[in-house]
Design an enzyme around this catalytic site. Structure first.
Site, PDB file in Angstrom:
ATOM      1  CB  SER A  36      -6.137  40.502 -24.419  1.00 20.46           C
ATOM      2  OG  SER A  36      -5.149  40.959 -23.519  1.00 20.46           O
ATOM      3  N   GLY A  61      -4.490  47.359 -29.910  1.00 24.59           N
ATOM      4  CA  GLY A  61      -4.118  47.421 -28.506  1.00 24.59           C
ATOM      5  C   GLY A  61      -3.090  46.377 -28.093  1.00 24.59           C
ATOM      6  CG  HIS A  62      -2.280  46.001 -23.882  1.00 24.78           C
ATOM      7  ND1 HIS A  62      -3.082  47.079 -23.654  1.00 24.78           N
ATOM      8  CD2 HIS A  62      -2.678  45.049 -23.004  1.00 24.78           C
ATOM      9  CE1 HIS A  62      -3.930  46.805 -22.669  1.00 24.78           C
ATOM     10  NE2 HIS A  62      -3.713  45.563 -22.277  1.00 24.78           N
ATOM     11  CG  ASN A  63      -1.076  41.623 -23.814  1.00 28.23           C
ATOM     12  OD1 ASN A  63       0.103  41.942 -23.955  1.00 28.23           O
ATOM     13  ND2 ASN A  63      -1.658  41.553 -22.636  1.00 28.23           N
TER      14      ASN A  63
END
Length: 350
Positions: free
Chosen positions: A259, A239-241
């Site tokens: 994250s 996923g993102h980050n």
């Protein structure tokens, strides 16, 4: 390649044979030819390799006292690793640099003359591709994508705008890199969801391999980073980050929420799940189908190196086995008489 060329690249010691012997590839002992390399890291493997047609055998120093005549012998402390690296060096590349007629390349894209671009590939504006990289059929590179030297982007890969890829990166068929992360803000009054800005970047560092149909999202406002040497299996989602540390292994069907961080050298086996803002420390091994709750941290602190974590929430495997043994015992003790077992003194049916 000659044995001498391989040794200059990989080290090792040629203890018998001709340094000019040509190595055309690697193979299992039962399939090897005189121009193939085989490895042996056990007594049984040594016997099989010496009995085979392999012209070159790599093994550990001191593994045997006498070598059979007619074979080239290389000694290495890590014969299997030497074999794997030799396979990459000896592999023949027959691709001819150039751009297929059906490919679409933006006029301002910077494609090195040594690059191969396959049929129906699409190269966007301000894309940069380094020497020796192979872009296979149907690949789509969005605007501003940067790809380093000696990469291989397999068919139908989609790389979203702004993604940066280092050198010697392999991306297998169907992977999607740099798509929007799954981040939304809920209106507490109406219940509607509005996408949180997904305008960050994705950076893939050197020597990363990404499996078929895996997906890695770009950051929301910052960056998603896959660090050097990471190996990702098929059907993995990051996923993102997220920040995935050096030399991490992510096995098939692993899902990592936004994250999260995974420390250097960690191993996440098949179907591992991580909730958002979770952290896995360096060197941690998570067994298949293990889970890490959102916001939690799993580390090896206070544990022996190589401790396997298992279950949901993830905890040491030995602890899980003890818990299962206790539960099984309790279940047996609570089993009603006459249901699953014959009462004492009974003869059972018949």
């Amino acid at each position: 390649m000659t044995l001498q060329e391989l040794i200059e690249e990989l080290g090792g010691n040629l203890v018998q044979g001709d340094p000019e012997w040509m190595v055309e590839g690697v193979n299992a002992p039962e399939k090897a030819t005189a121009f193939d390399l085989a490895f042996a890291d056990s007594d049984a493997a040594v016997t099989a390799a010496f009995a085979s047609n392999a012209g070159v055998v790599v093994l550990k120093p001191g593994a045997v006292k006498e070598y059979p005549r007619g074979k080239c012998i290389i000694e290495s402390d890590q014969p299997k690793l030497w074999f794997a690296k030799a396979a990459r060096l000896a592999k023949k590349h027959i691709h001819i640099a150039g751009i297929a007629h059906s490919a679409v390349v933006a006029p301002d894209a910077k494609v090195d003359p040594g690059v191969v671009v396959g049929p129906c590939a699409v190269i966007g504006s301000h894309v940069t591709i380094g020497d020796g990289t192979l872009i296979d059929a149907g690949v789509v590179l969005g605007d501003g994508v940067k790809i380093g030297e000696h990469c291989h982007i397999h068919p139908r890969v989609v790389i979203y705008p702004g993604t940066t890829i280092g050198t010697r990166v392999v991306v297998h068929a169907g992977a999607v890199l740099g798509a929007d992360g799954f981040g939304y803000v809920r209106d507490s009054v109406t219940g509607e969801h509005t996408q949180f800005p997904q305008q960050g970047t994705l950076t893939i560092e050197d020597d990363v391999e990404i499996g078929a149909n895996s997906t890695i999202d770009r950051g929301a406002l910052e960056a998603t980073r896959i660090r050097r040497g990471v190996k990702i299996d098929n059907l993995v989602h990051v996923g993102h980050n997220c920040d995935i540390g050096e030399n991490v292994i992510l096995v098939a069907l692993t899902g990592i929420s936004g994250s999260c961080t995974v420390g250097k050298g960690a191993v996440l086996a098949g179907q591992v799940g991580m909730g958002d803002h979770a952290h896995v420390g360096p060197g941690v091994i998570l067994g298949g189908q293990s889970g890490v709750f959102s916001g939690k941290t799993i580390t090896n602190d206070g544990r022996r190196p190589g401790t396997v974590m298992f279950g949901t929430p993830a905890r040491p495997l030995k602890q899980v086995l003890r818990e299962q043994a206790v539960l099984s015992k309790l279940a047996n003790e609570a089993r009603p008489v006459g249901k699953d077992k014959t009462p004492e003194g009974g003869d059972g049916p018949g």
